[in-house]
Design a protein around this motif. Structure first.
Motif, short mmCIF file in Angstrom:
data_model
loop_
_atom_site.label_atom_id
_atom_site.label_comp_id
_atom_site.label_asym_id
_atom_site.label_seq_id
_atom_site.Cartn_x
_atom_site.Cartn_y
_atom_site.Cartn_z
N THR A 283 -8.87 0.86 -1.73
CA THR A 283 -8.88 2.24 -1.24
C THR A 283 -9.44 2.31 0.18
OG1 THR A 283 -9.26 2.97 -3.50
CG2 THR A 283 -9.66 4.58 -1.76
N SER B 236 0.84 -1.20 0.00
CA SER B 236 0.00 0.00 0.00
C SER B 236 0.88 1.25 0.00
CB SER B 236 -0.88 0.04 1.25
OG SER B 236 -1.73 -1.06 1.29
N ASN C 292 -5.76 6.50 -4.23
CA ASN C 292 -5.29 6.28 -2.87
C ASN C 292 -5.82 7.35 -1.94
OD1 ASN C 292 -3.69 3.89 -3.08
ND2 ASN C 292 -2.23 5.11 -4.29
N ASN D 174 -0.10 4.26 0.60
CA ASN D 174 -0.60 5.32 1.48
C ASN D 174 -0.55 4.95 2.95
OD1 ASN D 174 -2.45 3.34 0.89
ND2 ASN D 174 -4.23 4.66 1.17
#
Lengths: 467, 337
Positions: free
Chosen positions: B77, A405, B148, A407
């Motif tokens: 997300t 990921s 994101n 983020n």
């Protein structure tokens, strides 16, 4: 970079921990279902007592397996969002089917089984535990279907920058799935069998409820023997498959830097130097690797340097060699554990056949220690399978480093890593404590409770499930 | 109907089903602290949900799995963006799940106290966090062009989302009280009735406050008013009916009413979102929609066939399990947990 390492530690630790419980759940559910079937068919209370006593371990273990499994499903999205985006189309489907087909079945019928002893007709109640057992096996099947896609991606096209499924039959007939699934199920049955055998051996040594534990020992030993044989055969088909589909993993598992001579010997032991790219002090068994790989006594096996050169041509520059030592030694530990179990089961059957089980305390002591052997084998088998695939998260399609990921920060990862490790440690301690408690109590006595002391109205509060 | 729209509907139904079902067992879990007075009463409460809570929780797991398979981008997300809340949610669910199995295995007081807290917090935190999550979904979150989400603390935790979380906790508790009324006898049943009557007005006020804040803080009413107003009206009618049913001691109908309120409020989130699945507060072009977040049509078709084939069986045996355990739980019988 730090995020990647933490995310990998997180995934490895939570998955390894989860995989301590899953095989025992699968194995115990099946053996308990067998025991309850004998109870229903023979109407012998001893089998009912067995079902309930071993059921206690199953339920405690199952609870931990279930809760650690929830994290498994969610952490793909949490820590590996790029991976999830890339393969969700192919990888998410088996997970969803697993939940729909297996989780619902397990969770509903385990509720019916636990609470339904007095509420359901005997045969329907028996069907419930069989459905739980089938559920656990189906669950393994779908998880391995998803994992097999990572090991050997099939049935997809690359579209919109993602892997999209275009052939579900290719996904489900993936050869990797059909060599891994029996291997995993046999390993799970062995785990359950040796758990019961080990606990029974302990109680037999203590001369407690000898009749009960001897019978449990015998039933499980037979299941253990059959499934240990199953591990050996399915393990062999895994190796044969690896050579063609994941040659790099096979070469790493053998510490084979250069192509092997023909016929290829199997390396028992070697000192591996990853910097110099060589393995020294090799102790070898002639012809064995050729046989493992091709089921014949000739044929050379490709080495890592050769495969690395091929991959550089195919995928561009980069290091495609997995951590060799880890792969090499995990493989050997796994094989030794599997072989050891087979040997122990064989000795046990001979002793049992001669009616000398109770007179063999040395063997029984060995069997107590043998409780841990399947766990070591399972864990290292999994490590070999997943580490041997590196640097790929999806073989040939996506590198592990690209799946993380973008983020999620180091701080977030650290927080989750620490908190999950902490709660998992507590769970492990509690579980071992409860297991020991149930073992000490045996199939008869009630658990000591002080409910009545805190509740003046209570007359029945301390009736424990396993009377 | 586009297949991805169908899957949006299915994911919504799974979440609504989850909130309806696990809503009451979360409520019962809260009841172990707020309602039960003795150890025996606690055990009775836990045994009312004993046979079903695990399967109820699977509704959430399936909702997550369906998202992963049908909307990989939504899944990616959402779960990476709400990292911290999901860690807490998972810790809560882990602690709760084992607590049911563990708490009655040892008699010591401290042992039970620890697992009782696990059950209580494990029943309180998830509806709160899901309420916060749902509210912030329709409010919008900082999502960049790469899909994101980089959310700061106040993006997720603010007046609106916190009220949303509290509303979900309170509604789950009320729903749990109705279930307790339906599944127990004697003193604890009466106490559940009295407690529900006492908090009825407060909960109504919080829910109305939450809906008003929705109008204030989000674009939901501007975009979807024509659908949301009937939904919320139905919820208000259900809530009004609840009072009548409670007064008349019609426990089955009371339970249906609280369930309906929860289901309608949860549905309103999905109605407000559609056709988006995540709203970007940075730029509307970054919104994730049911179209750009979805899997390929092959996957969706396949999943549809699987779902349509399996769901009837799943529903049938779940209904059957509720039927098997239809009787009230009393202290006269064997208590498992």
């Amino acid at each position: 970079m730090e995020e990647l390492i933490l995310a990998r530690i997180q995934f490895a630790s939570t998955t390894l921990f989860h995989f301590i419980f899953v095989p025992l759940s699968i194995g115990l559910a099946f053996i308990i279902a067998v025991m309850q079937t004998m109870y229903v068919l023979k109407e012998n209370e001893l089998y009912k007592k067995m079902t309930k006593f071993w059921g206690a371990f199953f339920l405690i273990n199952f609870a931990v397996g279930v809760v650690t499994g929830i994290l498994q499903e969610f952490q793909f999205g949490m820590n590996w969002s790029s991976y999830s985006r890339f393969v969700g189309d192919v990888f998410g489907a088996p997970l969803a089917v697993e939940a729909l087909l297996a989780f619902f079945m397990e969770s509903t019928f385990i509720g019916l089984w636990i609470f339904g002893w007095d509420k359901l007709p005997k045969r329907i109640h028996l069907a419930c535990i069989w459905l739980v057992s089938i559920g656990t096996i189906l669950s393994a099947f779908w998880i391995l279907a998803a994992n097999s896609f990572m090991q050997n991606p099939l049935g997809y096209t690359l579209q919109n920058g993602r892997a999209e499924m275009n052939d579900v039959f290719a996904v489900l007939t993936n050869q990797k799935l059909w060599v891994a699934f029996p291997h995993t199920i046999f390993a799970s049955l062995t785990t359950g069998a040796f758990f019961i055998v080990g606990v029974s051996a302990w109680k037999m040594l203590k001369k407690a409820d000898v009749e009960f534990f001897k019978r449990s020992f015998q039933i499980s030993l037979i299941i253990g023997m059959v499934s240990a044989l199953g591990i050996a055969f399915s393990g062999h088909s895994q190796a044969t498959y690896l050579v063609s589909a994941q040659p790099m993993k096979m070469a790493a598992a053998e510490g084979l830097w250069d192509d092997s001579p023909d016929p290829a010997p199997w390396t028992v032991f070697a000192l591996i130097d990853t910097d110099k790219q060589e393995s020294t002090m090799r102790v070898e068994v002639p012809y064995m690797l050729s046989y493992l790989a091709y089921e014949q006594f000739h044929g050379s096996v490709q080495g890592m340097k050769n495969i690395q050169a091929q991959y550089e041509q195919k995928y561009g520059p980069g290091n495609y060699i997995p951590p060799v030592k880890t792969t090499f030694w995990s493989f050997r530990i796994m094989v030794v554990m599997g072989g050891g179990l087979l040997l122990l089961a064989l000795i046990g059957l001979v002793l049992q056949w001669r009616g000398r089980l109770e007179e063999s305390p040395a063997y029984l002591k060995w069997m107590v220690a043998a409780i841990f052997i399947p766990y070591i084998g399972n864990s290292f088998g999994w490590i070999m399978s997943e580490i041997g695939r590196q640097p790929w998260v999806v073989n040939g399609l996506m590198r592990t480093a690209d799946g993380v990921s973008p983020n999620v920060s180091t701080g977030q990862l650290l927080f989750s890593l620490i908190s999950f490790s902490l709660i998992y440690t507590i769970l492990a301690i509690v579980m071992v404590y409860l297991f020991v408690k149930v073992i000490k109590r045996g199939p008869h006595e009630k658990l000591p409770e002080d409910v009545s002391a805190t509740d003046p109205f209570n007359t029945e509060g301390n009736n424990y499930a396993f009377k | 109907m586009h297949l991805s729209e169908l899957w949006f509907l299915l994911v919504s139904i799974l979440f609504v089903g989850f909130v309806f079902l696990e809503g009451f067992d979360f409520g019962v879990g809260m009841g172990t602290k707020f309602l039960a007075r003795t150890e025996q009463e606690k055990r009775i409460l836990l045994n009312t949900i004993g046979p079903v809570w695990d399967a109820n929780e699977v509704w959430l797991i399936i909702a997550g799995g369906a998202m992963f398979a049908a909307f990989p981008h939504w899944y990616a997300t959402l779960f990476s963006g709400f990292y911290f809340p999901f860690v807490i949610l998972l810790l809560a669910l882990i602690a709760r799940g084992v607590a049911f199995e563990f708490r009655s295995k040892v008699g010591a007081k401290q042992w039970r106290l620890a697992w009782d807290w696990s059950i209580f917090l494990g029943s309180l935190l998830p509806p709160f966090l899901l309420g916060v999550m749902f509210a912030s979904l329709i409010k919008g979150l900082p999502i960049d062009g790469e899909m994101n989400m980089y959310a700061g603390f106040t993006d997720i935790v603010n007046l609106y989302t916190v009220v949303g979380g509290i509303a979900f906790v309170l509604l789950s508790y009320l729903h749990g009280l109705m279930f307790i009324g339906l599944k127990t006898t004697g003193e604890i049943r009466e106490r559940a009735h009295r407690m529900a009557q006492r908090i009825y007005v407060i909960i109504g006020v919080v829910v109305v406050l939450f809906v008003s804040l929705t109008a204030l803080y989000t674009d939901a009413f501007r975009d979807k008013g024509t659908f949301l107003i009937p939904l919320y009206s139905a919820a208000i009618i259900a809530y009004a009916c609840l009072y009548y049913f409670m007064y008349k001691k019609k426990e089955g109908w009371s339970f249906v009413s609280t369930g309906l309120v929860l289901a309608l409020v949860t549905s309103s989130f999905f109605v407000a979102l559609f056709p988006n699945v995540m709203i970007s507060s940075i730029d509307v072009v970054n919104n994730l929609t049911v179209y750009n977040a979805a899997s390929g049509s092959y996957s969706l078709k396949l999943m549809t066939i699987v779902a349509v084939t399996l769901l009837p069986f799943v529903l049938a045996y779940q209904v059957w399990s509720y039927y098997v355990f239809r009787k009230r739980v009393t202290d006269k019988e064997h208590l498992e947990y």
